[in-house]
Design an enzyme around this catalytic site. Structure first.
Site, short mmCIF file in Angstrom:
data_model
loop_
_atom_site.label_atom_id
_atom_site.label_comp_id
_atom_site.label_asym_id
_atom_site.label_seq_id
_atom_site.Cartn_x
_atom_site.Cartn_y
_atom_site.Cartn_z
N LYS A 56 0.83 -1.22 0.00
CA LYS A 56 0.00 0.00 0.00
C LYS A 56 0.86 1.26 0.00
CE LYS A 56 -2.54 -2.78 -0.43
NZ LYS A 56 -2.47 -4.26 -0.34
N GLY A 186 -0.22 -14.36 -13.34
CA GLY A 186 -1.33 -14.30 -12.39
C GLY A 186 -1.90 -12.90 -12.30
N HIS A 449 -23.37 15.44 2.59
CA HIS A 449 -23.16 15.90 1.21
C HIS A 449 -22.09 16.98 1.18
CE1 HIS A 449 -24.02 16.95 -2.93
NE2 HIS A 449 -24.02 18.22 -2.56
C1 LIG Z 1 1.89 -8.55 -1.61
C2 LIG Z 1 0.78 -8.89 -0.64
C3 LIG Z 1 -0.19 -7.96 -0.37
C4 LIG Z 1 -1.21 -8.25 0.52
N1 LIG Z 1 -2.16 -7.30 0.77
C5 LIG Z 1 -3.15 -7.58 1.64
C6 LIG Z 1 -4.11 -6.59 1.95
O1 LIG Z 1 -4.06 -5.47 1.44
N2 LIG Z 1 -5.08 -6.89 2.83
C7 LIG Z 1 -5.16 -8.13 3.42
O2 LIG Z 1 -6.08 -8.35 4.21
N3 LIG Z 1 -4.26 -9.08 3.14
C8 LIG Z 1 -3.25 -8.83 2.28
N4 LIG Z 1 -2.31 -9.79 2.03
C9 LIG Z 1 -2.47 -11.10 2.71
C10 LIG Z 1 -1.97 -10.99 4.15
O3 LIG Z 1 -0.63 -10.58 4.15
C11 LIG Z 1 -2.13 -12.34 4.85
O4 LIG Z 1 -3.47 -12.76 4.75
C12 LIG Z 1 -1.76 -12.22 6.31
O5 LIG Z 1 -0.43 -11.79 6.46
C13 LIG Z 1 -1.93 -13.58 7.01
O6 LIG Z 1 -1.62 -13.43 8.36
P1 LIG Z 1 -1.06 -14.66 9.22
O7 LIG Z 1 -0.74 -14.09 10.55
O8 LIG Z 1 -1.98 -15.80 9.13
O9 LIG Z 1 0.29 -15.11 8.49
P2 LIG Z 1 1.64 -14.34 8.15
O10 LIG Z 1 1.40 -12.89 8.00
O11 LIG Z 1 2.25 -15.09 7.04
O12 LIG Z 1 2.51 -14.50 9.46
C14 LIG Z 1 2.98 -15.74 9.91
C15 LIG Z 1 4.22 -15.50 10.73
O13 LIG Z 1 4.58 -16.71 11.38
C16 LIG Z 1 5.99 -16.91 11.28
N5 LIG Z 1 6.23 -18.34 11.40
C17 LIG Z 1 5.83 -19.33 10.58
N6 LIG Z 1 6.20 -20.53 11.09
C18 LIG Z 1 6.85 -20.26 12.24
C19 LIG Z 1 7.48 -21.08 13.21
N7 LIG Z 1 7.47 -22.41 13.12
N8 LIG Z 1 8.07 -20.48 14.26
C20 LIG Z 1 8.06 -19.13 14.39
N9 LIG Z 1 7.48 -18.31 13.50
C21 LIG Z 1 6.88 -18.88 12.45
C22 LIG Z 1 6.31 -16.34 9.89
O14 LIG Z 1 7.69 -16.04 9.80
C23 LIG Z 1 5.44 -15.08 9.91
O15 LIG Z 1 6.10 -14.02 10.53
C24 LIG Z 1 -1.27 -9.52 1.16
C25 LIG Z 1 -0.27 -10.46 0.91
C26 LIG Z 1 0.74 -10.15 0.02
C27 LIG Z 1 1.82 -11.17 -0.23
#
Ligand SMILES: Cc1cc2nc3c(=O)[nH]c(=O)nc-3n(C[C@H](O)[C@H](O)[C@H](O)COP(=O)(O)OP(=O)(O)OC[C@H]3O[C@@H](n4cnc5c(N)ncnc54)[C@H](O)[C@@H]3O)c2cc1C
Length: 473
Positions: A56, A186, A449
């Site tokens: 963003k 994609g 408005h």
């Molecule tokens: C380019 C891009 C743009 C995006 N834009 C948006 C958006 O505008 N709005 C939106 O809602 N979503 C967006 N997303 C999607 C969003 O980033 C994800 O849905 C979100 O980050 C998921 O959150 P999460 O906490 O499940 O996983 P993640 O954000 O992937 O976090 C998981 C964390 O766990 C850590 N981890 C994994 N395994 C282990 C382990 N065994 N031990 C310790 N740490 C570990 C990883 O290193 C990471 O830090 C975007 C994604 C991308 C790639």
């Protein structure tokens, strides 16, 4: 070390779970292993480090650059030579990310969460082994464990990633020069956002999409309008085109794909693979934990994010449902409340989606195609931003707001917007649907408005052919 709750993963699903659990007076640790390209460790996961926030930041900067180049003169604003300082733009992006990820540490401190950097592995009996970056291992015991390990980009075997010429979305956010020719495999949400950034900054962008329809999950009135606008921006979007391979040849990438006309070749300077993300569970589970991984790599959970193993929960991208930061956040908060014995749930029917292109696209609820397939009788009202005084004043009169309502009880079934600030406008739609507002409720709500939000008001009136500021068809 003993904790009430250990969260593995400090992304937008994991860190809110940790904070809410601590607010519920539980003793909490959150373990995260995210390492940036410069070798620094940071909380915040994909979203803050390589996803939502840096994308963003660049979308904002690149849109300003484009508007300065193509629109400012319309406002009567002139200036000398317009210059792009990409290094400064990238420094701004990095500094926003640093501030936001540092903010998580501050929030952990103020809530009393123990943040631990390192790899977390669930052992049988709700124990978590943490391997710190220096190799030191610590054993944590917890009453409850929350798995929030997130997702990672899908790579294609026939398009070998090298991080320089053939890259993923994270690399594509950190380019230090504008690629002359950029290929994107994609044309989904991430591909379109990245393609838009680099197109606005001057790249010739070709997007190759296997499906023969743009954004099939989006209401097709909106998706068709989006395709027109994106092509006008100069994104060369090839639909129904399947990539069979790519090779780096010197300083260029040769991409082979096939479309309706047969085999094709594309030569680009950088190729971004943006074909989706898969759940990430590598090294997460020791043998004997009882946690399963399904055929698609997700950890199976029920509607309250419980795994099959008592007191082990899983949230965010690593479980079913849309891979969105706000969906993961609400799951994390729900789980932390359930662990503390409070009532909590996530309303999966009312999760907004936003695509931060220009114009933005945002929606909540069912598309017209889905409602039609369900057999429920419905009516549609729409209002073009061309008829909005505020949008005109903003030089942003492109797009439309569309509301789908049930004929039987006037329920709002879906709201779909393409237009200026659609991502902000959808908040009102989400609130309306969360509180089961009828179309008439929206019609009777006073909107200031001139604001963009009047588009929602007028679209709700248009459902009954009573729009004031547009023709009722
Ligand atoms: C380019 C891009 C743009 C995006 N834009 C948006 C958006 O505008 N709005 C939106 O809602 N979503 C967006 N997303 C999607 C969003 O980033 C994800 O849905 C979100 O980050 C998921 O959150 P999460 O906490 O499940 O996983 P993640 O954000 O992937 O976090 C998981 C964390 O766990 C850590 N981890 C994994 N395994 C282990 C382990 N065994 N031990 C310790 N740490 C570990 C990883 O290193 C990471 O830090 C975007 C994604 C991308 C790639």
């Amino acid at each position: 070390m003993k904790f009430d709750v250990v969260v593995i993963g400090g992304g937008p699903a994991g860190y809110p779970a940790a904070i809410r659990a601590a607010q519920n007076k539980l003793k909490v640790a959150c373990v995260d292993e995210w390492k940036n390209f410069d070798g620094t460790y940071a909380f915040g996961g994909t979203c803050l480090n390589a996803g939502c926030i840096p994308s963003k930041a660049l979308l904002e900067s690149s849109e300003l650059f484009l508007r300065a180049r193509e629109e400012f003169a319309t406002h009567g604003i002139g200036f000398g030579d317009l210059k792009l300082d990409l290094a400064a733009m990238q420094r701004r992006r990095a500094s926003i990310v640093k501030t936001m990820t540092g903010g998580i540490l501050a929030l952990f401190k103020s809530n009393g969460v123990v943040g631990m950097q390192g790899h977390g592995r669930l052992l049988p009996g709700n124990q978590v082994e943490v391997a710190a970056p220096d190799g030191t291992k610590t054993l944590l015991t917890a009453t409850d464990v929350v798995l929030a390990s997130g997702s990672t980009p899908i790579r294609l075997k026939s398009v070998p990633h090298d991080g320089v010429h053939i890259v993923d979305s994270w690399n594509a956010l950190e380019f230090d020069a504008v690629p002359k020719r950029l290929g994107v495999i994609g044309a989904g949400v991430i591909g379109l956002e990245l393609g838009s950034v680099w197109r606005r900054l001057g790249s010739e962008v070709t997007m190759i999409e296997a499906v023969d329809q743009l954004l099939p999950m989006v209401d097709q009135t909106i998706a068709k309008e989006a395709l027109r606008h994106f092509r006008k921006l100069g994104l060369d979007i090839k639909l129904g085109a399947k990539v069979s391979g790519a090779t780096v040849n010197g300083d260029v990438v040769e991409v082979e794909y096939a479309d309706a006309k047969g085999a094709q070749k594309l030569i680009v300077d950088k190729l971004v693979v943006a074909v989706g993300r898969r759940p990430f569970t590598e090294g997460l589970l020791a043998g004997g934990t009882g946690i399963e991984i399904d055929a698609r790599g997700f950890i199976p959970v029920d509607e309250h994010c419980r795994t099959k193993v008592p007191h082990v929960w899983a949230v965010g991208d690593v479980v079913r449902g849309p891979m969105l930061a706000h969906k993961g956040k609400e799951e994390g908060v729900m789980v932390a409340d359930l662990i503390a014995g409070r009532a909590a749930e996530v309303n999966y029917k009312v999760i907004p989606s936003v695509i931060y292109t220009a114009p933005e696209i945002a929606w909540v609820g069912q598309t017209e195609e889905e409602v039609k397939a369900s057999g429920r009788a419905y009516k549609v009202g729409s209002f073009p931003f061309a008829a909005s005084g505020r949008a005109r004043a903003m030089e942003a009169g492109l797009g439309v707001t569309k509301i789908i309502s049930a004929v039987d009880n006037d329920d709002i079934l879906g709201i779909h917007i393409i237009g200026p600030m659609a991502g902000e406008l959808i908040g009102e739609a989400v609130l309306a649907m969360e509180y089961s507002a009828s179309t008439e409720d929206l019609q009777r709500t006073i909107h200031a408005h001139p604001t963009l939000s009047e588009a929602l008001h007028e679209a709700s009136l248009a459902v009954d052919k009573r729009a004031i500021d547009a023709f009722n068809r």
